[in-house]
Design a protein around this motif. Sequence first.
Motif: not given
Length: 466
Positions: A371-394
Motif C-alpha cells: 500500500t506504500m511506495y518510495r521513489m528511488p532517490y526520492g525523485a519524481g515529485g507531485a507527478r509521480v504521486v498523482n499517478l498512484f492515488p491509491e498508494l501512499e508515497s513515503v
Amino acid sequence: MSHTDGAESRVSRRASQERKKRNLISKIVVIGLGLLVCVAAAMFIPSDSAQFNTQEVQAAVQQLYLNEQQDYLNPDVTREMIEDTVEKVDYLGIKETEAVYQKAQEARQKFLAIEALSNVYATETAVIEGESVQADLKLKEDLTLASIQEISTRHQLTGEDELTTQINRLYTEATQVLEEVATVEELLGTLPNDLSGEVNLTELLPQLIEVETELERLEGQPSIETFQSDFEDKVTEVADVIKEQAETTEFDEALLETMFKCNTLSKNLSGSILDSRKLVSLTFDDGPNPLYTQQVLDILAKYEVKATFFLLGQEVERHPDLAKKIVEEGHMVANHSFGHPNLAEISDEEVLKEINQTQDVIFDATGVTPTMYRMPYGAGGARVVNLFPELESVIWNVDSEDWISDDAYLIYENVAANMLPHTVILMHDKHQSTVDSLELIIPDLLDQGYEFVDPLEVGMEFLYYE
C-alpha cells in the motif's frame, strides 16, 4: 386263481405295506434323533466358529483405532469400516456392557463428530487426523450461533480420553467465538451514531478500546472483517472530532494517554498536535539481499521491533523466499520500483510499469499487495504521486547515510544527531555496516523511549521532495 389264492395275495400285500410303513417311521425317528443330537451338541459343546467370530470382531474394532489404548482413531478409517464393525458386534449379540461393544460405538461417535467439524471450520483437510489436530482454525463464513449450538449438542461426547477432550474443545471454542462475535456486534451498536454534537470522550474512549480488543482477538473469524471496517470508519469520525476540539480545548494527560491506548485511534492521531509520543520508523531500501537482509531480520527479532522494507522488483524476482520471510516475521513490505531508475527522468508510462510490475512481483512472492511506495532517490515529485492515488508515497526525514559510510559507528552517530520526535529513518539492507549499526541504533532509541511504528504512523507532513 382260486378264491383261497386271492385272499392269501391280499394278506401278503397288506403285510408288505405294514413293513414299509414301519421302516419309514423308523427312518423318521432316526433322523429326528440325529437332529436332536446336533441341537444338543450346538447347545452344550463350545463352537470353534463362534469363538473365531468374536476374535475377528475384536480385531476389527482394534483396527478402527490408532493405538492399543483405543482413543485416537486410525487416520485410514472410513465410515464403511466403522458401520461394518458395528454390524458384526450387533450380529454376535455382544452385550452393551462389554468393552468391545463400547469401543465400537465410541469409534462411530468420534468419527461422526470429527466429520461434522468440517461443517464448522473452514479447512480443506480433516480438522483431526490421527493424533494431529489443526491449529489456528477459522470458522466457516455461513456458520451461525444457532447452527453451531445444534451441531455441538448433537456431537457432544462423554469420556475423558484425549481425543474426546480435543473434539469437545473444538466445538466449545466454535460456540464461544460466535458468542463473542455477537458481543462485538452488540458493542458496535452502543457506539454513538451522531458525532456532530458534544462527545463525552471519557465514556467513549474505553468503549473504543473494548471493541478494538475484541476485534483483534477475533481477527479472521466470520463477519469480523465487516465489523472491523465499520469500527475503523467510526474511529476516523471520532479522530476528526478530537482534532477539531484540540484547536480550542486542552486535553488532560490522562485523557490523551487513553486516546493512544486505542491503536486504531492513535494511527488517526499520529503526527497531529496531540501526539507527544516519540515515534520512529526504520525503513530499508533496495532489498531483499541474500547476504544482509536475514541478518537485519535477526536483529529486529532480537529487539522485538518491526520495520518496513521497500523492495526492488528485480531483487524480489531473484529472492522470492527472502521477501516472503520478511512478511512471515511480521514486517511490512513496500514498493521501491522494479529496477531503481530515477522516476523524474522517465515517462509516465515507464513509471507506471516500474511500480505496477513490482506490485505484481511482490504479491506473487509474499501474498501481500503493498500500500506504500518510495521513489528511488526520492525523485519524481507531485507527478509521480498523482499517478498512484491509491498508494501512499513515503519519504524520510533522517538519512542514515549508510550508502556513503562503511563505518557502523559513524552511521549510528549520524542517526543519533538528527533524530526528531517523529522520525522516518532511511537505511539500506545491502551493507554489512548497516547491519552492524543496528546493534547501536535500536537499543539507544529504545532507551530514549522511542516507539517503533510503520511510516504512516509517524505522520510526515509531505509526500515527496520538490
